[in-house]
Design an enzyme around this catalytic site. Structure first.
Site, PDB file in Angstrom:
ATOM      1  N   HIS A 109       0.869  -1.176   0.000  1.00 19.72           N
ATOM      2  CA  HIS A 109       0.000   0.000   0.000  1.00 19.72           C
ATOM      3  C   HIS A 109       0.913   1.237   0.000  1.00 19.72           C
ATOM      4  CE1 HIS A 109      -2.860   2.909   1.784  1.00 19.72           C
ATOM      5  NE2 HIS A 109      -3.830   2.070   1.496  1.00 19.72           N
ATOM      6  N   ASP A 140       2.927  -4.567   7.912  1.00 17.38           N
ATOM      7  CA  ASP A 140       1.682  -3.812   7.740  1.00 17.38           C
ATOM      8  C   ASP A 140       0.540  -4.820   7.865  1.00 17.38           C
ATOM      9  OD1 ASP A 140      -0.586  -2.519   6.911  1.00 17.38           O
ATOM     10  OD2 ASP A 140       0.192  -1.894   4.960  1.00 17.38           O
ATOM     11  N   GLN A 170      -4.852  -5.305   6.976  1.00 23.50           N
ATOM     12  CA  GLN A 170      -5.902  -6.228   6.517  1.00 23.50           C
ATOM     13  C   GLN A 170      -5.862  -7.531   7.320  1.00 23.50           C
ATOM     14  OE1 GLN A 170      -8.264  -5.504   4.346  1.00 23.50           O
ATOM     15  NE2 GLN A 170      -7.437  -3.566   3.633  1.00 23.50           N
ATOM     16  N   LYS A 223     -11.064  -0.432   9.858  1.00 23.00           N
ATOM     17  CA  LYS A 223     -11.277  -1.649   9.059  1.00 23.00           C
ATOM     18  C   LYS A 223     -11.625  -2.833   9.949  1.00 23.00           C
ATOM     19  CE  LYS A 223      -8.334   0.070   5.388  1.00 23.00           C
ATOM     20  NZ  LYS A 223      -7.137  -0.088   4.561  1.00 23.00           N
ATOM     21  N   CYS A 268      -4.496   2.616  -3.834  1.00 23.63           N
ATOM     22  CA  CYS A 268      -3.239   3.050  -3.193  1.00 23.63           C
ATOM     23  C   CYS A 268      -2.118   2.048  -3.430  1.00 23.63           C
ATOM     24  CB  CYS A 268      -3.413   3.281  -1.687  1.00 23.63           C
ATOM     25  SG  CYS A 268      -4.643   4.490  -1.265  1.00 23.63           S
TER      26      CYS A 268
HETATM   27  C1  PLP Z   1      -6.071   0.663   4.497  1.00 26.37           C
HETATM   28  C2  PLP Z   1      -4.673   0.201   4.460  1.00 26.37           C
HETATM   29  C3  PLP Z   1      -3.630   1.009   4.946  1.00 26.37           C
HETATM   30  C4  PLP Z   1      -3.860   2.409   5.449  1.00 26.37           C
HETATM   31  O1  PLP Z   1      -4.690   2.441   6.574  1.00 26.37           O
HETATM   32  P1  PLP Z   1      -5.279   3.838   7.080  1.00 26.37           P
HETATM   33  O2  PLP Z   1      -6.192   3.461   8.173  1.00 26.37           O
HETATM   34  O3  PLP Z   1      -6.005   4.450   5.933  1.00 26.37           O
HETATM   35  O4  PLP Z   1      -4.152   4.672   7.518  1.00 26.37           O
HETATM   36  C5  PLP Z   1      -2.359   0.499   4.914  1.00 26.37           C
HETATM   37  N1  PLP Z   1      -2.108  -0.734   4.441  1.00 26.37           N
HETATM   38  C6  PLP Z   1      -3.070  -1.540   3.987  1.00 26.37           C
HETATM   39  C7  PLP Z   1      -2.729  -2.912   3.503  1.00 26.37           C
HETATM   40  C8  PLP Z   1      -4.385  -1.102   3.969  1.00 26.37           C
HETATM   41  O5  PLP Z   1      -5.347  -1.896   3.506  1.00 26.37           O
END
Ligand code: PLP
Length: 405
Positions: free
Chosen positions: A122, A199, A202, A225, A363
Site C-alpha cells: 500500500h 503492515d 488487513q 477496518k 493506493c
Molecule cells: C487501508 C490500508 C492502509 C492504510 O490504513 P489507514 O487506516 O487508511 O491509515 C495500509 N495498508 C493496507 C494494507 C491497507 O489496507
C-alpha cells in the site's frame, strides 16, 4: 458465540439502507467497514457519562476516562498477542503508524542503506521509505510479485544482505488478498540484523494474530477496518524497538521534563503520543475488539472465504472477467477487471444495483504497474456479508459486462 450472519447483520443499523432503491450490498470492506451498535453506543456512552482529558487531571472523570483509554490499549495488546499494553502505541491509523516507524528510524538510515519492501505494498508502506531515499540516499528494493499474486520468496531471500536495514511487508494485500508467510520470513530478516515491519492492516481483520509468534519487530493496524471508528490505529513494537525509535511528534505528555536547555522523554508508549490523543476513538476501538472477539476469528475467516469463493465461482462464468490475485494463500478480497471496460464504469453500474465496490488503484500504483493495468474493481468481504450478496454481485457484474461490451 456461535456464528449467525443474520444475527450479526442485525447489529449494523446501516445495512438496512437502500441505495438507488435497492437493498445495500456493502462489499467495500477493505476500504473501511461499517460499525455495529455496540461500538457506536460505547463511544456515545463515554461522552454522555464520563469524559475528560486523559493522564492529566486528578478529578474523578479524568481518572475514569484515563482508565477507559488505557483499558483500550490493553485490549489491543491482548488482541495482537503483545506482551504488555506498553508495547502498543495509539496512532491515527495504519498510515501514521508506518510514518512513525520510518521517521523514528531516521538516525539509523544513511546513504546506500537498503530498505526492502514489495510490489504489493500500500502507498502508506512505500512513501515513508521514499522519504529516506530522497533525504538520505537510502535504496528501496521491491520484492517482485509472481503472476498469481504471491510474493517471490526466493527473490526476497536473495535480496536480504548486510546492507539491509529494514524489511517492511504487508501481511495481507488489500488488492490481491495474498497472505504473506510472515513467520517464515522473520528469521531471514533477523539473521541479517535488520528490522522487520509488518503492515497488518488487513490481516488483523481476517485472521488470528499473535505478534510474538510472528516474530516481527513492528506490526501496524487500523481501527476503521476492524468495525471500529476512524481516526484511531495502533502500532505494536517490541520494548527494545520502542526504546530505540525517535519520537515522532513533540508536545505535551510525551516528555518527562522540559527545560530551556534540554528535554527528557517519557517512556514508551507515551513517548509517541504527544498532545491530546483520540480518546473517544481509542475507546471505540476497544469496544470494536470486544465485539469482534466474541466470535471465533477462524469461523469468521471461513465464512468470509465461503462468500468470496461463491462470488468467484459465479464471476468466472463471465467471458470478459479477469481476476487479479489468485495466490494459494489468500483472504476474501476479489480484485477484477472486465476486459475492454473501465473499472470505474463497472463500479458505477454496480452502484445502480445497490452493490458497493471500490474501483481505482487502491493506493497500490506499483502493483497496478506490475500487472500492466491502471485500475481494478474490487469486492472485499467482511463478517456481515452473505451468499445472497455474492449472487447479487455476480448478477450486477453480468449486467455491467453486457452493457459495457
Ligand atoms: C487501508 C490500508 C492502509 C492504510 O490504513 P489507514 O487506516 O487508511 O491509515 C495500509 N495498508 C493496507 C494494507 C491497507 O489496507
Amino acid at each position: 458465540m456461535g456464528f449467525n450472519v443474520e444475527e450479526i447483520r442485525g447489529q449494523f443499523p446501516i445495512l438496512s439502507r437502500k441505495i438507488n432503491g435497492k437493498q445495500l450490498a456493502y462489499l467495500d470492506n477493505a476500504a473501511s467497514t461499517q460499525k455495529p451498535t455496540a461500538v457506536i453506543k460505547a463511544m456515545t456512552h463515554q461522552m454522555e457519562t464520563s469524559y475528560a482529558n486523559v493522564h492529566r487531571g486528578l478529578h474523578t472523570m479524568a481518572n475514569e476516562t484515563t482508565e477507559a483509554y488505557e483499558g483500550a490499549r490493553q485490549k489491543v495488546a491482548d488482541f495482537l498477542g503483545a506482551p504488555e499494553a506498553e508495547n502498543i502505541v495509539f496512532t491515527k491509523g495504519a498510515t501514521e503508524a508506518l510514518n512513525l516507524i520510518a521517521y523514528g528510524l531516521s538516525d539509523e538510515i544513511g546513504e546506500g542503506d537498503e530498505i526492502i519492501i514489495s510490489q504489493m505494498e500500500h502507498h502508506s508502506n512505500i512513501v515513508p521509505w521514499h522519504f529516506h531515499r530522497e533525504r538520505k540516499g537510502a535504496v528501496i528494493k521491491f520484492v517482485p510479485v509472481r503472476d498469481d499474486g504471491s510474493l517471490d520468496l526466493d527473490a526476497l531471500k536473495s535480496m536480504i544482505s548486510s546492507k539491509t536495514k529494514v524489511v517492511s511487508l504487508v501481511h495481507m494485500s488489500n488488492v490481491l488478498g495474498t497472505i504473506n508467510p510472515i513467520k517464515e520470513i522473520a528469521p531471514w530478516v533477523k539473521a541479517a540484523g535488520a528490522i522487520f515491519v509488518v503492515d497488518g492492516t488487513q490481516a488483523a481483520v481476517h485472521m488470528p494474530i499473535n505478534v510474538q509468534d510472528l516474530g516481527c519487530d513492528f506490526f501496524c493496524m487500523t481501527g476503521h477496518k476492524l468495525y471500529g471508528p476512524t481516526g484511531i490505529g495502533a502500532l505494536y513494537g517490541t520494548s527494545d524497538m520502542l526504546e530505540r525509535l525517535r519520537p515522532f511528534n513533540g508536545g505535551g505528555e510525551m516528555i518527562e521534563d522540559v527545560f530551556e536547555t534540554h528535554i527528557t522523554y517519557n517512556d514508551p508508549p507515551h513517548k509517541f503520543e504527544a498532545g491530546t490523543p483520540p480518546i473517544i476513538q481509542a475507546i471505540g476501538l476497544g469496544a470494536a475488539i470486544d465485539w469482534y472477539t466474541q466470535y471465533d476469528p477462524a469461523e469468521i475467516h471461513l465464512h468470509e472465504l465461503a462468500v468470496y469463493s461463491h462470488a468467484l465461482d459465479g464471476l468466472r462464468n463471465i467471458n470478459s472477467f479477469r481476476l487479479i490475485g489468485d495466490a494459494p494463500q489468500k483472504g476474501s478480497v476479489l480484485a477484477f477487471n472486465l476486459e475492454g471496460a473501465h473499472a470505474h464504469d463497472v463500479a458505477q453500474i454496480l452502484d445502480k444495483y445497490g452493490v458497493a465496490v471500490r474501483a481505482g488503484q487502491h493506493c497500490t500504483q506499483p502493483l497496478m504497474e506490475r500487472f500492466g493495468i491502471h485500475s481494478t474493481a474490487r469486492a472485499s468481504f467482511g463478517i456481515y456479508n452473505t451468499l445472497d450478496e455474492a449472487d447479487r454481485l455476480v448478477e450486477a457484474v453480468k449486467k455491467a459486462a453486457h452493457f459495457l461490451s
